[in-house]
Design a protein around this motif. Structure first.
Motif, mmCIF file in Angstrom:
data_model
loop_
_atom_site.group_PDB
_atom_site.id
_atom_site.type_symbol
_atom_site.label_atom_id
_atom_site.label_comp_id
_atom_site.label_asym_id
_atom_site.label_seq_id
_atom_site.Cartn_x
_atom_site.Cartn_y
_atom_site.Cartn_z
ATOM 1 N N GLY A 50 0.891 -1.093 -0.060
ATOM 2 C CA GLY A 50 -0.003 0.126 0.016
ATOM 3 C C GLY A 50 0.767 1.338 -0.024
ATOM 4 O O GLY A 50 0.395 2.433 -0.081
ATOM 5 N N GLN A 51 2.140 0.983 0.227
ATOM 6 C CA GLN A 51 2.873 2.284 0.334
ATOM 7 C C GLN A 51 4.045 2.314 -0.771
ATOM 8 O O GLN A 51 4.884 3.163 -0.671
ATOM 9 C CB GLN A 51 3.668 2.168 1.737
ATOM 10 N N ASN A 180 3.568 8.843 6.232
ATOM 11 C CA ASN A 180 2.643 9.196 6.911
ATOM 12 C C ASN A 180 1.625 7.986 6.449
ATOM 13 O O ASN A 180 0.582 8.405 6.094
ATOM 14 C CB ASN A 180 2.111 10.487 7.139
ATOM 15 N N ASN A 181 1.555 6.818 7.353
ATOM 16 C CA ASN A 181 0.495 6.027 7.139
ATOM 17 C C ASN A 181 -0.649 6.041 8.229
ATOM 18 O O ASN A 181 -1.699 5.234 8.053
ATOM 19 C CB ASN A 181 0.753 4.545 6.788
ATOM 20 N N GLU A 240 6.570 14.948 3.271
ATOM 21 C CA GLU A 240 5.752 14.254 3.718
ATOM 22 C C GLU A 240 4.559 13.581 2.582
ATOM 23 O O GLU A 240 4.074 14.071 1.843
ATOM 24 C CB GLU A 240 4.710 15.010 4.652
ATOM 25 N N CYS A 241 4.510 12.149 2.931
ATOM 26 C CA CYS A 241 3.816 11.360 1.880
ATOM 27 C C CYS A 241 2.715 10.720 2.558
ATOM 28 O O CYS A 241 2.852 9.765 3.436
ATOM 29 C CB CYS A 241 4.668 10.368 1.277
ATOM 30 N N VAL A 242 1.344 11.111 2.450
ATOM 31 C CA VAL A 242 0.275 10.505 3.143
ATOM 32 C C VAL A 242 -0.156 9.158 2.288
ATOM 33 O O VAL A 242 -0.294 9.132 1.224
ATOM 34 C CB VAL A 242 -0.912 11.381 3.070
ATOM 35 N N THR A 243 0.189 8.190 3.058
ATOM 36 C CA THR A 243 -0.180 6.843 2.546
ATOM 37 C C THR A 243 -0.890 5.856 3.273
ATOM 38 O O THR A 243 -1.497 6.433 4.542
ATOM 39 C CB THR A 243 1.288 6.308 1.919
ATOM 40 N N HIS A 244 -0.884 4.689 3.093
ATOM 41 C CA HIS A 244 -1.826 3.739 3.782
ATOM 42 C C HIS A 244 -1.236 2.470 4.025
ATOM 43 O O HIS A 244 -0.715 1.708 2.935
ATOM 44 C CB HIS A 244 -3.203 3.576 3.079
ATOM 45 N N SER A 265 -11.811 0.622 3.170
ATOM 46 C CA SER A 265 -11.595 1.637 2.310
ATOM 47 C C SER A 265 -10.182 1.691 1.561
ATOM 48 O O SER A 265 -9.916 2.315 0.556
ATOM 49 C CB SER A 265 -11.724 3.085 3.028
ATOM 50 N N LEU A 266 -9.295 0.588 2.133
ATOM 51 C CA LEU A 266 -7.940 0.704 1.881
ATOM 52 C C LEU A 266 -7.754 0.506 0.372
ATOM 53 O O LEU A 266 -6.776 1.098 -0.365
ATOM 54 C CB LEU A 266 -7.129 -0.330 2.627
#
Lengths: 329, 324
Positions: A50-51, A180-181, A240-244, A265-266
């Motif tokens: 996911g990242q 940033n997960n 900053e990378c907003v990820t999951h 929702s992932l």
């Protein structure tokens, strides 16, 4: 999150290159997950499923001679920086022929020949190593830069704050990449950290950028701009990378602490699916995409076979590497 | 031969290393502009410039972490931690990173760094500025720990430490910085891991390191007037330590006292005693005695600290016991 852009200015070859690299990380980790479940990978593994857009987007903005310090969720950092796939699997399967001789495993994959200074088992500990590496680049005037990859879980570590300060004071050539997960191991980061990484960077006068970390094109563009400034001698930058995080903190973590809605929702954030939609809009023939998938599958199959064929590490050889063998003084 | 102070001897070794090798850099709290809290790095900023000689913020974890990263990226950093007590804040970088990098990365790299730091009491600096914590590092595979006992050794061991490819904790006793000793500038570096016999004798061996070697020599002087012949072995390095040299001395005297300024319990002396009671059991004519600080923090008041620190009288009492 905004949908992935279908910017026509990105060459098709670049799109497919990103796709191939992200798929390599994804499929390598999917295979590791299975090998772990089957008992072929011992210990603990922490997957970055996911990242993948973060490691690929950032390392594609770096050069081979640039250095990178990673964290415990570092498979993607290693592979996208260029660690060879067979020696990667051999290492994680605990074999003599592994990149680290089977002594480090998943949490310590390193390859000095490609500037990969190591995954790290201690949260935040890779950050000052990257600062030191950047210091070496600055003193040696070799034109290289360093990158530190860390999760939002490292934001509350004191050494991160010290590292920001030192890098800013010395104008070091370093890119700090916060993946940033939203999760610090088993806890939501909003219960762990009272600020955010960009505010923190701002306190030290470090310019920063913020991207959808599930969009490899955005990550690459932002990283490239920051790297340009760093190479120009302008000092450190924060991305900053907003990820999951799809999988648990480690394999075997059932993630009971995460809400069903969030888990459901992932798939909406999947960076590979996002890039596939860009590829599809660009009318790139499906068979080209399928060929990449086949190629990756074959490479991973071969790496797993190599891993299985590897030898158990030799104890005496391991023990002989605690110190460097030196003759005389 | 010229007389040189301990601090100056360290300074000269740093100067030589900076002059000889452009990859050597020096950084730490107040080491540049101020010349170091004990004046040990005085003049080096002026000579080598602020690219290679740097003041850092008060950030021990980042200082040592950065040294490890720099050492993995082509430099030979020398960092100073102002008081050994402060290494507690920097332990991750030494214990989990520097010590293990070579091993856990399969021998791909070494970590050629030196962490210099002063330990020891005698200056009424109190519980957080006096500790001798070298045993912490000696317990960690991958680190080397060097503790010189005089100016000449300080210079010659530090030159060897800087040239060494592995991470080294170089411990200087702060009470010795102004101590003078003979120093021949043409002397060679000393091989790390080799002890030397600081005084030859026949009746009993005292093994020590660092400033405590001088306490052992004082005790030996006093005992000589009573016709007790003491051999003093200066370990110079406690990780690795020269067990062959200690065993050789024990084989001559058959009696052993181990002395250090650090707290006795779980200290370096415990390891030496354990090894000698194993490989040297047949040589021993008496139980081995340890002399060190009692199991308590270093106290501040002069009267308390002077009782706390092991002195020549304590050593003499231990020698009398092993000779009884």
């Amino acid at each position: 999150m905004s949908p992935a852009k279908s910017d026509n200015s990105v060459p098709k070859s670049r799109l497919l290159e990103f796709y191939e690299q992200m798929l390599l990380v994804r499929e390598a980790e999917n295979r590791l997950s299975k090998l772990f479940a089957d008992g072929e990978v011992p210990g603990f593994i922490h997957l970055s499923v996911g990242q993948e857009a973060v490691c690929v987007g950032v390392t594609s903005a770096l050069k081979r001679e640039d250095t990178l310090a990673s964290n415990h969720r570092g498979h993607g950092h290693a592979l996208s920086k260029g660690v060879e796939l067979n020696s990667f699997f051999l290492e994680i399967m605990g074999k003599e022929e592994g990149i680290c001789g089977g002594r480090g495993g998943s949490m310590h994959v390193a390859d000095m020949s490609v500037g990969m200074l190591g995954a790290n088992g201690i949260v935040g500990a890779g950050i000052p190593l990257a600062v030191g590496s950047a210091l070496a680049h600055q003193v040696r005037e070799n034109g290289a830069i360093a990158a530190a990859f860390f999760g939002d879980g490292a934001l509350a570590e004191g050494v991160l704050h010290e590292s920001f300060n030192l890098a800013a004071l010395w104008k070091l050539p370093i890119l700090f990449v916060c993946e940033n997960n939203g999760w610090s191991e088993f806890s939501p980061t909003d219960r762990q950290f009272g600020a955010n990484v960009r505010e923190l960077a701002g306190v030290f006068g470090i310019p920063s950028d913020y991207v959808d970390g599930d969009d490899v094109l955005d990550v690459h563009d932002a990283a490239s701009d920051l790297v340009t400034a760093i190479r120009a001698g302008e000092g450190p930058r924060v991305l900053e990378c907003v990820t999951h995080r799809v999988r648990g903190h480690f394999e075997g973590d059932s993630q009971k602490y995460r809400a069903e809605d969030e888990m459901n929702s992932l798939s909406n954030h999947d960076p590979i699916a996002k890039l596939e939609s860009v590829i599809s809009k660009r009318r790139i023939p499906k068979k080209e995409v399928a060929a990449i998938r086949e190629k990756i599958d074959a490479k991973i199959n071969a790496a797993v076979e190599a891993g299985r064929a590897g030898n158990a590490p030799d104890f005496d050889r391991a023990q002989a590497d605690v110190y460097t063998a030196v003759r005389g003084v | 031969m010229a007389e040189v102070r301990f601090g100056k001897a360290v300074n000269m070794a740093l100067d030589d290393a900076l002059a000889a090798d452009p990859t050597v850099i020096l950084f730490g709290e107040d080491v540049a502009e101020a010349g170091g809290p004990f004046g040990v790095t005085r003049g080096l900023l002026e000579k080598y410039g602020d690219r290679r000689v740097r003041d850092t913020p008060i950030s021990e974890a980042a200082i040592v972490g950065a040294a490890v990263g720099a050492a993995m990226s082509g430099l030979k950093p020398i960092v100073e931690i102002m008081f050994m007590d402060f290494v507690a804040i920097a332990m991750d970088a030494m214990v989990n990173q520097a010590a293990k990098a070579r091993f856990m990365f399969g021998g791909q790299c070494s970590v050629p760094m030196v962490l210099r730091t002063p330990h020891g009491g005698g200056v009424n600096a109190g519980p957080q500025h006096s500790q001798c914590l070298e045993a912490w590092f000696a317990h960690i595979p991958g680190l080397k720990v060097v503790v010189p006992s005089n100016p000449s050794d300080a210079n010659r061991l530090l030159r060897a430490a800087i040239a060494d490819p592995d991470p080294i904790v170089f411990v200087e006793n702060k009470a010795m910085y102004s101590l003078k000793g003979e120093f021949d500038e043409s002397s060679e570096p000393i091989e790390i891991g080799k002890a030397y016999v600081a005084r030859a004798g026949n009746d009993v061996t005292i093994v020590s390191y660092g400033a405590a070697v001088n306490t052992a020599l004082q005790a030996a002087d006093k005992l000589a007037s009573r016709n007790i012949s003491v051999e003093v072995v200066d370990l110079r390095s406690i990780q690795p330590w020269d067990e062959e040299a200690v065993l050789a001395s024990l084989s001559r005297t058959h009696r052993l006292v181990v002395l250090h300024e650090a707290v006795t319990a779980f200290g370096v002396g415990a390891e030496i005693v354990a090894r000698m009671s194993d490989i040297g059991f047949d040589e021993l004519d008496a139980p081995i005695k340890r002399v060190g600080a009692p199991f308590m923090p270093t106290p501040f008041a002069k009267s308390l600290e002077s009782q706390y620190l092991p002195n020549a009288e304590d050593v003499i009492a231990a020698v009398e016991q092993v000779l009884a």
